[in-house]
Write an enzyme that holds these catalytic residues in place. Structure first.
Site, mmCIF file in Angstrom:
data_model
loop_
_atom_site.group_PDB
_atom_site.id
_atom_site.type_symbol
_atom_site.label_atom_id
_atom_site.label_comp_id
_atom_site.label_asym_id
_atom_site.label_seq_id
_atom_site.Cartn_x
_atom_site.Cartn_y
_atom_site.Cartn_z
ATOM 1 N N ASN A 474 1.002 -1.001 -0.113
ATOM 2 C CA ASN A 474 0.206 0.087 -0.075
ATOM 3 C C ASN A 474 0.827 1.293 0.095
ATOM 4 O O ASN A 474 2.003 1.219 0.333
ATOM 5 C CB ASN A 474 -0.870 0.146 1.085
ATOM 6 C CG ASN A 474 -0.181 0.285 2.685
ATOM 7 O OD1 ASN A 474 0.325 -0.535 2.920
ATOM 8 N ND2 ASN A 474 -0.233 1.421 2.878
ATOM 9 N N CYS A 475 0.283 2.253 -0.542
ATOM 10 C CA CYS A 475 0.907 3.546 -0.445
ATOM 11 C C CYS A 475 0.116 4.652 0.558
ATOM 12 O O CYS A 475 -0.289 3.954 1.420
ATOM 13 C CB CYS A 475 1.262 4.229 -1.870
ATOM 14 S SG CYS A 475 -0.486 4.723 -2.891
ATOM 15 N N PHE A 476 0.155 5.788 0.279
ATOM 16 C CA PHE A 476 -0.653 6.649 1.241
ATOM 17 C C PHE A 476 -2.094 6.588 1.220
ATOM 18 O O PHE A 476 -2.479 6.757 2.041
ATOM 19 C CB PHE A 476 -0.190 8.200 0.450
ATOM 20 C CG PHE A 476 1.084 8.466 1.149
ATOM 21 C CD1 PHE A 476 1.421 9.034 2.343
ATOM 22 C CD2 PHE A 476 2.106 8.605 -0.156
ATOM 23 C CE1 PHE A 476 2.849 9.443 2.628
ATOM 24 C CE2 PHE A 476 3.415 9.152 0.262
ATOM 25 C CZ PHE A 476 4.033 9.373 1.635
ATOM 26 N N THR A 477 -2.570 5.974 -0.092
ATOM 27 C CA THR A 477 -3.978 5.896 -0.169
ATOM 28 C C THR A 477 -4.663 4.874 -0.912
ATOM 29 O O THR A 477 -5.953 4.498 -0.864
ATOM 30 C CB THR A 477 -4.515 7.166 -0.959
ATOM 31 O OG1 THR A 477 -3.975 7.134 -2.298
ATOM 32 C CG2 THR A 477 -4.349 8.494 -0.381
ATOM 33 N N ARG A 478 -3.451 3.883 -1.186
ATOM 34 C CA ARG A 478 -4.055 2.899 -2.211
ATOM 35 C C ARG A 478 -3.750 1.551 -1.811
ATOM 36 O O ARG A 478 -2.451 1.562 -1.196
ATOM 37 C CB ARG A 478 -3.719 3.155 -3.630
ATOM 38 C CG ARG A 478 -3.891 4.344 -4.192
ATOM 39 C CD ARG A 478 -3.378 4.500 -5.575
ATOM 40 N NE ARG A 478 -3.417 6.080 -5.888
ATOM 41 C CZ ARG A 478 -3.333 6.401 -7.181
ATOM 42 N NH1 ARG A 478 -3.116 5.516 -8.095
ATOM 43 N NH2 ARG A 478 -3.210 7.679 -7.748
#
Length: 531
Positions: A474-478
């Site tokens: 995952n990244c900041f939002t996804r």
């Protein structure tokens, strides 16, 4: 070939975002400690000053050792299995390189004179964790992280029989890495000076490109958001020599953001440098997105406005405060691609304007990040009040342009749908959070018989099941997922779990959940583990 290249870049971006997730926290805390040590506000030698100095000394090495963080983070992110082993081998590989490269510089007579990084500034060499080595900056960590992951994925499950059995699986990975690193550490002493010259030429080109370069940088940073490749645009400028390097307090500081933070700790320094032109891509997150929301509201059908407002306000506040724009952006990326193109052009244009008028702020996220980083520096060093004025103008321009385009082109943005529904920008995020709190207290829904893993299980099933998920990050939002069979993805079910948008590129799937991504990732991990 093109699809393979894009897929490879997406995998690299997915892996690289792991360590990057933590850097904004370190940056904000460094800024706060800079305030605590600024003699304009506190007494030198006092309690607050001493505490500030202590924590500043604790936090600054994070920015000074990004290379090793990227090495471990990228290897962990790209490893398909046994991620902990991959991280440990990456760490050992990094240390092996330092020892090998330092010794070769000594044996070959190529070691430059100097005992500190400051002494070696401009020689192409530096001191890294006590070793005198070729100065590759974060690129060393990136390269070693990728190589470690490739070798790990190839050999981590290779087993031997008999007396060689102890040297199989991940031990074999280390054995393979030793000669690879030996050759690499020698070759790099001859190859890297040419590469470094290329990087210098690139930074010179970006400087020479001036306003046009800032526009292209800003445009691509926004336009590539749907693909997830925008991380590959801003990260090299923020954390590598591509974004510039400077000598600050006797230390060679590399990357636009570390330079800003280092100078923030030096109240005697003057105006923030030209490298700040790579730090203003938060402008649209803090200001421009407000113009988007206003345009959607005023162009919506009147009977839908009240319900739409209830959705626009939280999603806009999320963008303005935290810099998370996807929940709102994904409502028009596909519904009105022409709007997305204009939106990206306007973002690049206003970033260019901030550069032209001499603004030198660090603004990569939302308003909270902006205030913490720029108020301590003062308006004289950053021109941050002018940045705010430009932001307010951007709100107005985006509102007027969006309103004109939506009405003239009859674009189906939120509130203008043909049916009676209203686009739910948060995709029941509030109800999900309340449900999670209720379940954490031990309460179960008796009617449905759901347990705390139910949402995670639904996401796993919508992704085609556990056996269809090859990798999950995952990244900041996804959620960033690689699947075996993309035809098994159920987008409708993903939306029902709270997704604000789904991006698909072959077997690489990105599912947007916004600020609750950490909770979602934990639920999915638990569901995968208990299946």
């Amino acid at each position: 070939m093109k699809d393979k290249a894009v897929s490879a870049m997406q995998k690299f971006a997915k892996a690289m975002i792991g360590p990057v997730l933590y850097l904004p926290i370190a940056g904000m805390l460094i800024a706060l400690t800079a305030v605590a040590t600024n003699t304009a506000f506190v007494t030198e030698g006092g309690v607050i000053w001493t505490i500030g100095k202590f924590f500043n000394g604790m936090l600054n090495p994070i920015m000074g050792n990004l290379s090793i963080l990227f090495c471990v983070g990228i290897a962990t992110g790209m490893a398909k299995k046994k991620k902990a082993d991959a991280a440990f081998i990456a760490l050992m590989s990094y240390i092996l390189f330092l020892g090998a490269n330092s010794r070769w510089l000594e044996l070959s007579g190529m070691m430059a004179e100097g005992a500190t990084a400051g002494d070696l500034y401009g020689t192409g060499q530096t001191i890294q964790l006590g070793f005198h080595v070729t100065d590759m900056g974060v690129f060393l960590g990136m390269i070693l992280g990728v190589v470690t992951a490739i070798v790990h994925n190839r050999y981590s499950e290779t087993e031997f029989k008999g007396g060689f059995a102890p040297y199989g699986n991940t031990k074999l990975v280390l054995l393979v890495m030793i000669p690879v690193i030996g050759v690499f550490s020698v070759a790099i002493t001859y190859i890297w000076p040419t590469v470094a010259a290329g990087i210098t030429a690139l930074t010179g080109f970006m400087s020479g490109a001036g306003a046009a370069g800032v526009f292209v940088y800003g445009f691509l940073n926004r336009f590539l958001v749907p693909t997830g490749l925008h991380h590959l645009i801003w990260s090299p400028f923020l954390y590598s020599a591509v974004g510039g390097q400077a000598m600050v307090a006797g230390e060679n500081v590399i990357g636009a953001k570390p330079i800003f933070l280092a100078l923030l700790n030096d109240p005697q320094a003057g105006m923030m440098p030209d490298t700040c032109r790579f730090l203003t891509y938060g402008l649209v997150k803090t200001f421009g997105i407000i113009g988007v929301a206003l345009a959607f509201y005023y162009t919506a059908k009147k009977y839908k406005r009240e319900n739409l407002k209830a959705q626009l306000i939280p999603s806009t506040l999320t963008a303005v405060i935290a810099g998370i724009t996807e929940p709102l952006e994904f409502t028009f990326i596909f519904a009105a691609p022409s709007l997305w193109l204009v939106y990206s052009v306007l973002d690049g244009f206003f970033q260019m304007v901030t550069y032209i008028v001499g603004v030198r702020v660090c603004a990569t996220n939302g308003i909270l990040d902006f205030l913490v980083l720029n108020l301590p520096a003062g308006p004289g060093r950053t021109m941050w009040p002018l940045y705010v004025v430009i932001g307010l103008v951007e709100i107005l321009v985006i509102f007027l342009v969006f309103r004109f385009m939506i009405e003239k082109m009859d674009l189906k943005t939120p509130g203008r749908e043909e049916d009676e529904t209203v686009t739910d920008l948060q995709e029941n995020a509030a109800s999900v959070k309340n449900e999670m709190k209720r379940r954490q207290k031990g309460s179960l829904n008796a009617a449905s018989g759901e347990d705390p893993l139910e949402r995670g299980r639904k996401i796993v099933e919508a992704l085609g099941g556990k056996d269809n998920i090859l990798s999950l990050e995952n990244c900041f939002t996804r959620l960033r997922v690689e699947v075996a069979d993309e035809s098994r993805i159920n987008e409708q079910e993903l939306k029902e779990t709270g997704s604000a948008g789904i991006m698909r590129k072959g077997k690489d799937i990105q599912v947007v959940y916004g600020l609750e991504i950490s909770k979602v990732r934990a639920l999915v991990d638990d569901a995968m583990e208990h299946r």
